[in-house]
Write an enzyme that holds these catalytic residues in place. Structure first.
Site, PDB file in Angstrom:
ATOM      1  N   SER A  81      55.339  21.146 -14.431  1.00 26.41           N
ATOM      2  CA  SER A  81      55.282  22.240 -13.455  1.00 26.41           C
ATOM      3  C   SER A  81      56.681  22.600 -12.942  1.00 26.41           C
ATOM      4  CB  SER A  81      54.404  21.851 -12.265  1.00 26.41           C
ATOM      5  OG  SER A  81      53.089  21.612 -12.692  1.00 26.41           O
TER       6      SER A  81
HETATM    7  N1  SAM Z   1      51.480  17.179 -12.938  1.00 27.16           N
HETATM    8  C1  SAM Z   1      52.067  17.520 -14.191  1.00 27.16           C
HETATM    9  C2  SAM Z   1      53.518  17.220 -14.275  1.00 27.16           C
HETATM   10  O1  SAM Z   1      54.131  16.864 -13.253  1.00 27.16           O
HETATM   11  O2  SAM Z   1      54.064  17.306 -15.381  1.00 27.16           O
HETATM   12  C3  SAM Z   1      51.797  18.943 -14.579  1.00 27.16           C
HETATM   13  C4  SAM Z   1      50.769  18.962 -15.563  1.00 27.16           C
HETATM   14  S1  SAM Z   1      50.302  20.363 -16.478  1.00 27.16           S
HETATM   15  C5  SAM Z   1      50.706  21.771 -15.523  1.00 27.16           C
HETATM   16  C6  SAM Z   1      48.534  20.171 -16.319  1.00 27.16           C
HETATM   17  C7  SAM Z   1      47.982  18.919 -16.956  1.00 27.16           C
HETATM   18  O3  SAM Z   1      46.589  18.844 -16.648  1.00 27.16           O
HETATM   19  C8  SAM Z   1      48.101  18.891 -18.481  1.00 27.16           C
HETATM   20  O4  SAM Z   1      48.766  17.738 -18.866  1.00 27.16           O
HETATM   21  C9  SAM Z   1      46.641  18.891 -18.956  1.00 27.16           C
HETATM   22  O5  SAM Z   1      46.437  18.161 -20.131  1.00 27.16           O
HETATM   23  C10 SAM Z   1      45.952  18.250 -17.751  1.00 27.16           C
HETATM   24  N2  SAM Z   1      44.514  18.511 -17.648  1.00 27.16           N
HETATM   25  C11 SAM Z   1      43.815  19.646 -17.913  1.00 27.16           C
HETATM   26  N3  SAM Z   1      42.510  19.467 -17.664  1.00 27.16           N
HETATM   27  C12 SAM Z   1      42.363  18.186 -17.212  1.00 27.16           C
HETATM   28  C13 SAM Z   1      41.239  17.397 -16.789  1.00 27.16           C
HETATM   29  N4  SAM Z   1      40.004  17.871 -16.771  1.00 27.16           N
HETATM   30  N5  SAM Z   1      41.478  16.130 -16.400  1.00 27.16           N
HETATM   31  C14 SAM Z   1      42.739  15.611 -16.403  1.00 27.16           C
HETATM   32  N6  SAM Z   1      43.824  16.303 -16.817  1.00 27.16           N
HETATM   33  C15 SAM Z   1      43.632  17.573 -17.189  1.00 27.16           C
END
Ligand code: SAM
Length: 232
Positions: A81
């Site tokens: 992010s």
């Molecule tokens: N917090 C992260 C960082 O600091 O890098 C940002 C992550 S990215 C914007 C969103 C993440 O959410 C992705 O890695 C994606 O695989 C994960 N994601 C999507 N749906 C999800 C779910 N149902 N449960 C857990 N993770 C999920």
């Protein structure tokens, strides 16, 4: 000598990636200044951002962009992010040291590191197995040790509920009831909700068993997948 020996090459690559020198610290301080100008006021959040070496969460070619206020790809179609987004969500979460926090969407682990700098007890759950494995191996090398889980975070983590705070770092189509049910009394959740292009940042607080909703600016997150997300 070192350059010719594969062990030393590997070792120096590792040290280079994890090195945190005055230049990187300077770039971080400039980033913090920018975040303050953009309206982030919580000094504890800014201090955490000033401390976490964001460049370590980047691979190869993108390394030089680590302190730009932008989201970047981390593989598997996912992103780390934007620092402003991390600061905004963290500030609105109002964590206190010792809070039990659930993060949905571990991704690179950067947001997790920022939360751990604030002294929380963190459970972080990631849907994508490769990212889960990569981050679980990398984050402890920086001294950050949350509880890592692989699975569908849209369902929360009922076995460890209730949580003082929940942070969702992917864009959801709805506020999953499974998550609000896992909030402790007085606790809150920060979650982006909308369509797949843009989402309003919502804070849902549990007050006397009732849910109070506040709405902030729009953001653009990758989609939340899973049972209460955009289905995978
Ligand atoms: N917090 C992260 C960082 O600091 O890098 C940002 C992550 S990215 C914007 C969103 C993440 O959410 C992705 O890695 C994606 O695989 C994960 N994601 C999507 N749906 C999800 C779910 N149902 N449960 C857990 N993770 C999920």
């Amino acid at each position: 000598m070192e350059g010719k020996n594969p062990f030393f090459t590997l070792k120096s690559h590792f040290l280079e990636k994890f090195e945190d020198n005055y230049r990187q610290r300077g770039l971080r301080n400039q980033l913090v200044k920018k975040l303050r100008q953009k309206g982030i006021l919580d000094e504890k959040v800014l201090a955490a951002i000033a401390k976490v070496p964001r460049h370590v969460f980047f691979d190869g070619a993108l390394l030089t962009h680590a302190y730009e206020d932008k989201a970047f790809p981390i593989g598997e179609g996912q992103t780390i992010s934007q620092p402003y987004t991390v600061a905004f969500q963290t500030e609105k979460l109002q964590v206190k040291s010792g809070d039990k926090v659930l993060e949905v969407g571990t991704g690179s682990g950067y947001q997790a590191a920022v939360l751990l700098e604030l002294g929380v007890k963190l459970y972080t759950i990631e849907y994508n197995r490769k990212l889960y494995e990569k981050t679980k191996a990398m984050l402890p090398q920086l001294g950050y040790n949350p509880f890592f889980l692989h699975g569908d975070g849209s369902k929360g983590l009922p076995a460890k509920a209730p949580f003082d705070k929940i942070i969702v770092t992917a864009g959801a189509p709805i506020v999953p009831a499974a998550l609000t049910e896992q909030l402790a009394e007085g606790g809150c959740m920060i979650i982006p909700v909308g369509d797949q292009e843009k989402q309003a940042m919502l804070r849902i607080t549990k007050k006397n068993g009732k849910l109070v909703k506040e709405e902030f600016d729009n953001f653009a997150f990758v989609p939340l997948l899973g049972a209460h997300g955009w289905k995978s």
